[in-house]
Design a protein around this motif. Structure first.
Motif, PDB file in Angstrom:
ATOM      1  N   UNK A   1       0.928  -1.112   0.062  1.00  0.00           N
ATOM      2  CA  UNK A   1       0.034   0.014   0.005  1.00  0.00           C
ATOM      3  C   UNK A   1       0.748   1.317   0.130  1.00  0.00           C
ATOM      4  N   UNK A   2       2.263   1.181   0.273  1.00  0.00           N
ATOM      5  CA  UNK A   2       2.878   2.332   0.155  1.00  0.00           C
ATOM      6  C   UNK A   2       4.552   1.887  -0.572  1.00  0.00           C
ATOM      7  N   UNK A   3       5.023   3.070  -1.105  1.00  0.00           N
ATOM      8  CA  UNK A   3       6.297   2.759  -1.714  1.00  0.00           C
ATOM      9  C   UNK A   3       7.267   3.650  -0.735  1.00  0.00           C
ATOM     10  N   UNK A   4       7.871   3.057   0.094  1.00  0.00           N
ATOM     11  CA  UNK A   4       8.860   3.659   1.040  1.00  0.00           C
ATOM     12  C   UNK A   4       9.949   4.211   0.258  1.00  0.00           C
TER      13      UNK A   4
ATOM     14  N   UNK B   1      18.782  -4.189   7.447  1.00  0.00           N
ATOM     15  CA  UNK B   1      18.150  -4.672   6.322  1.00  0.00           C
ATOM     16  C   UNK B   1      18.696  -3.911   5.090  1.00  0.00           C
ATOM     17  N   UNK B   2      18.906  -2.670   4.995  1.00  0.00           N
ATOM     18  CA  UNK B   2      19.471  -1.770   3.866  1.00  0.00           C
ATOM     19  C   UNK B   2      20.842  -1.693   3.709  1.00  0.00           C
ATOM     20  N   UNK B   3      21.561  -1.668   4.790  1.00  0.00           N
ATOM     21  CA  UNK B   3      23.046  -1.661   4.903  1.00  0.00           C
ATOM     22  C   UNK B   3      23.520  -0.352   4.251  1.00  0.00           C
ATOM     23  N   UNK B   4      23.153   0.754   4.642  1.00  0.00           N
ATOM     24  CA  UNK B   4      23.730   2.182   4.115  1.00  0.00           C
ATOM     25  C   UNK B   4      25.145   2.644   4.390  1.00  0.00           C
ATOM     26  N   UNK B   5      25.765   3.351   3.526  1.00  0.00           N
ATOM     27  CA  UNK B   5      26.908   3.705   4.022  1.00  0.00           C
ATOM     28  C   UNK B   5      26.926   5.308   3.961  1.00  0.00           C
ATOM     29  N   UNK B   6      27.162   6.026   4.824  1.00  0.00           N
ATOM     30  CA  UNK B   6      26.873   7.328   5.085  1.00  0.00           C
ATOM     31  C   UNK B   6      25.501   7.810   4.588  1.00  0.00           C
ATOM     32  N   UNK B   7      25.429   8.695   3.344  1.00  0.00           N
ATOM     33  CA  UNK B   7      24.241   9.126   2.754  1.00  0.00           C
ATOM     34  C   UNK B   7      23.743   8.035   1.867  1.00  0.00           C
ATOM     35  N   UNK B   8      22.556   7.928   1.927  1.00  0.00           N
ATOM     36  CA  UNK B   8      21.837   6.890   0.882  1.00  0.00           C
ATOM     37  C   UNK B   8      20.340   7.193   0.658  1.00  0.00           C
ATOM     38  N   UNK B   9      19.922   7.131  -0.413  1.00  0.00           N
ATOM     39  CA  UNK B   9      18.615   7.082  -0.940  1.00  0.00           C
ATOM     40  C   UNK B   9      18.094   5.851  -1.278  1.00  0.00           C
ATOM     41  N   UNK B  10      17.134   5.097  -0.670  1.00  0.00           N
ATOM     42  CA  UNK B  10      16.653   3.820  -1.228  1.00  0.00           C
ATOM     43  C   UNK B  10      15.290   3.864  -1.446  1.00  0.00           C
ATOM     44  N   UNK B  11      14.747   3.514  -2.772  1.00  0.00           N
ATOM     45  CA  UNK B  11      13.320   3.322  -3.336  1.00  0.00           C
ATOM     46  C   UNK B  11      12.902   2.053  -3.119  1.00  0.00           C
ATOM     47  N   UNK B  12      11.891   1.612  -2.247  1.00  0.00           N
ATOM     48  CA  UNK B  12      11.496   0.422  -2.076  1.00  0.00           C
ATOM     49  C   UNK B  12      10.196   0.219  -2.662  1.00  0.00           C
ATOM     50  N   UNK B  13       9.849  -0.815  -3.498  1.00  0.00           N
ATOM     51  CA  UNK B  13       8.544  -0.828  -4.019  1.00  0.00           C
ATOM     52  C   UNK B  13       7.434  -1.323  -3.110  1.00  0.00           C
ATOM     53  N   UNK B  14       6.077  -1.247  -3.831  1.00  0.00           N
ATOM     54  CA  UNK B  14       4.899  -1.705  -2.909  1.00  0.00           C
ATOM     55  C   UNK B  14       5.078  -3.218  -2.507  1.00  0.00           C
ATOM     56  N   UNK B  15       6.041  -3.937  -3.432  1.00  0.00           N
ATOM     57  CA  UNK B  15       6.193  -5.456  -3.109  1.00  0.00           C
ATOM     58  C   UNK B  15       7.358  -5.592  -2.221  1.00  0.00           C
ATOM     59  N   UNK B  16       7.950  -4.757  -1.685  1.00  0.00           N
ATOM     60  CA  UNK B  16       8.886  -4.896  -0.709  1.00  0.00           C
ATOM     61  C   UNK B  16      10.407  -4.943  -1.243  1.00  0.00           C
ATOM     62  N   UNK B  17      10.570  -4.875  -2.444  1.00  0.00           N
ATOM     63  CA  UNK B  17      11.815  -4.839  -3.192  1.00  0.00           C
ATOM     64  C   UNK B  17      12.399  -3.735  -3.143  1.00  0.00           C
ATOM     65  N   UNK B  18      13.834  -3.741  -3.110  1.00  0.00           N
ATOM     66  CA  UNK B  18      14.778  -2.558  -3.461  1.00  0.00           C
ATOM     67  C   UNK B  18      14.810  -2.159  -4.892  1.00  0.00           C
ATOM     68  N   UNK B  19      14.168  -1.180  -5.303  1.00  0.00           N
ATOM     69  CA  UNK B  19      14.152  -0.875  -6.850  1.00  0.00           C
ATOM     70  C   UNK B  19      15.262  -0.008  -6.993  1.00  0.00           C
ATOM     71  N   UNK B  20      15.831   1.064  -5.980  1.00  0.00           N
ATOM     72  CA  UNK B  20      16.664   1.856  -6.483  1.00  0.00           C
ATOM     73  C   UNK B  20      17.690   2.328  -5.120  1.00  0.00           C
ATOM     74  N   UNK B  21      19.035   2.286  -5.614  1.00  0.00           N
ATOM     75  CA  UNK B  21      19.927   2.961  -4.345  1.00  0.00           C
ATOM     76  C   UNK B  21      20.734   4.002  -4.887  1.00  0.00           C
TER      77      UNK B  21
END
Length: 148
Positions: A46-49, A98-118
């Motif tokens: 229901x949302x795209x984080x 879960x997403x393991x960022x290093x410093x600044x990072x933008x992560x787009x997660x789809x409604x299906x829960x999968x990482x679509x963009x880093x």
């Protein structure tokens, strides 16, 4: 006495109208939410984080990214986006584990829960919108809205 009473009562009328108008307006969902205790599973289907990580809230890239996202909030809300922020690297939140960022990072997660963009640098709402609009589920949403 009656004119004074009428004057006093009429002074409360605008307050009653304002509060009833505010109550009638639908509450808009918050675009930006703290992500330290957020669970991506709660947004499933229901949302795209969009998760924005930084090692400090003072990181210039973090500030720039939030300014870009909030300046065009309507476009993101139309695409069912919620922005989660995490600027506390220690202790590591569930999102960081879960997403393991290093410093600044933008992560787009789809409604299906999968990482679509880093991305390791800020993106514009236009760039994010174009990426989201290519998702199969977004194409279906647009098609469903056209039919209604």
């Amino acid at each position: 006495m009656k004119p004074i009473l009428a004057l006093v009562l009429s002074s409360f009328l605008p307050l009653a109208l304002v509060s009833s108008a505010q109550a009638a307006e639908p509450e808009t969902p918050a675009l930006v939410q703290p992500g330290e205790e957020a669970d991506l599973a709660s947004f499933l289907w229901h949302k795209r984080p969009i998760v924005v990580f930084a090692d400090s809230p003072e990181d210039p890239r973090f500030k720039e990214q939030l300014a870009r996202l909030t300046s065009e909030a309507e476009a993101l809300l139309e695409r069912d986006v919620v922005v989660l922020t995490d600027t506390t690297p220690n202790p590591a939140s569930a999102l960081r584990k879960q997403l393991r960022p290093r410093g600044f990072m933008l992560v787009l997660v789809g409604k299906d829960g999968g990482v679509k963009l880093r991305k390791p640098h800020p993106w514009t709402v236009r760039e994010l919108s174009r990426s989201i609009d290519k998702f199969q589920d977004r194409l279906q949403e647009v098609e469903d809205r056209r039919e209604n």
